[in-house]
Write a protein that holds these residues in place. Sequence first.
Motif, PDB file in Angstrom:
ATOM      1  N   CYS A 132       0.841  -1.193   0.000  1.00 28.54           N
ATOM      2  CA  CYS A 132       0.000   0.000   0.000  1.00 28.54           C
ATOM      3  C   CYS A 132       0.877   1.244   0.000  1.00 28.54           C
ATOM      4  CB  CYS A 132      -0.896  -0.012   1.234  1.00 28.54           C
ATOM      5  SG  CYS A 132      -1.873   1.496   1.437  1.00 28.54           S
ATOM      6  N   PRO A 133       0.699   2.157  -0.946  1.00 28.69           N
ATOM      7  CA  PRO A 133       1.512   3.371  -0.954  1.00 28.69           C
ATOM      8  C   PRO A 133       1.168   4.338   0.175  1.00 28.69           C
ATOM      9  CG  PRO A 133      -0.154   3.478  -2.666  1.00 28.69           C
ATOM     10  CD  PRO A 133      -0.215   2.095  -2.094  1.00 28.69           C
ATOM     11  N   ALA A 134       0.012   4.127   0.802  1.00 25.31           N
ATOM     12  CA  ALA A 134      -0.405   5.021   1.883  1.00 25.31           C
ATOM     13  C   ALA A 134       0.226   4.641   3.215  1.00 25.31           C
ATOM     14  CB  ALA A 134      -1.926   5.021   2.010  1.00 25.31           C
ATOM     15  N   CYS A 135       0.309   3.333   3.508  1.00 23.99           N
ATOM     16  CA  CYS A 135       0.819   2.914   4.822  1.00 23.99           C
ATOM     17  C   CYS A 135       1.952   1.912   4.754  1.00 23.99           C
ATOM     18  CB  CYS A 135      -0.326   2.353   5.674  1.00 23.99           C
ATOM     19  SG  CYS A 135      -0.954   0.752   5.099  1.00 23.99           S
ATOM     20  N   GLY A 136       2.251   1.395   3.556  1.00 24.94           N
ATOM     21  CA  GLY A 136       3.363   0.468   3.393  1.00 24.94           C
ATOM     22  C   GLY A 136       3.048  -0.978   3.707  1.00 24.94           C
TER      23      GLY A 136
END
Length: 295
Positions: A132-136
């Motif tokens: 996820c690019p938002a939270c990794g």
Amino acid sequence: MIDDEDDAHRPLPVVLKPIDDELLSSWLARHAAYYGVSGPFFANWLMPGTRNLSLLDYRLGLAQIARLSEKLRCDPLALIAMTFIDTPARSAELICRNRAPQICLPCADQHAREGASGAVPQHWRKAWRVTCPACGTPLSDTNERPNSGETLRDTTPFAHVWKEAVAGEAIIERFLHGDSSFDYSPITLMRALLVHTWRPCGTNRREPAAGWALGTIFPDFDNLARPIKRRINHSAVAALPISFRPALLAGVSRAIANPAILKAVRDDTILRGRRAFERLCETARLEAQGVKESH
């Protein structure tokens, strides 16, 4: 409830706040649920003749933009940013068109806590993402294990190459953002590595064996892919089951780091598979060269 004919000429009284990176169809579907109507009914109410909200993620005309902007009281540019219509041509084939095959479980829980249950970000449709690019967090498979709570790193048979898969994901992101340091387009290499081909010798060392170009790098790929061979096609990378995606991204990472691997793969294929692999590798080289020359 939306049922008054006069409502069709007025903006919506309540407009929901979109989450970061939310798809337009997801945002509209949440409005439909809020107003207690079905998605097709809401789509037709917004724009007569339209019943499929998901189509708006890929095709959105000027009249539709103007209508949505008026009804939802929002900036037309913000609407366009919620779609894939401005996606670069080289990555358009990597957008999954049907149900999102992946989900970030922590982000989905956060959306629900913030009153945006069911919201779908754009990156849940991108066939080069494993995190996820938002939270990794590693993404999870929504098709094979929809309710297990496990992530792709737990369920993929290629967990042993996870770090390389994440490196491949980063390579593709860099290429899409204009990085001109690559000798080959990593996107086209994804297609090249999924070419269905033949090995010069099978396990009995006498007869050719069917497989995929990627199987030269990861032999387990061929064994695991054969039972679902009809779902693995180099011309439809987005259709590759997500559990196989780490192997593909790891293969891209290795080929970018050491292009000599591509020669080894070529030498391990014969017949039409070799010709298709050579053609795609040359296309990948030319595309990367074009990016360099444009800078």
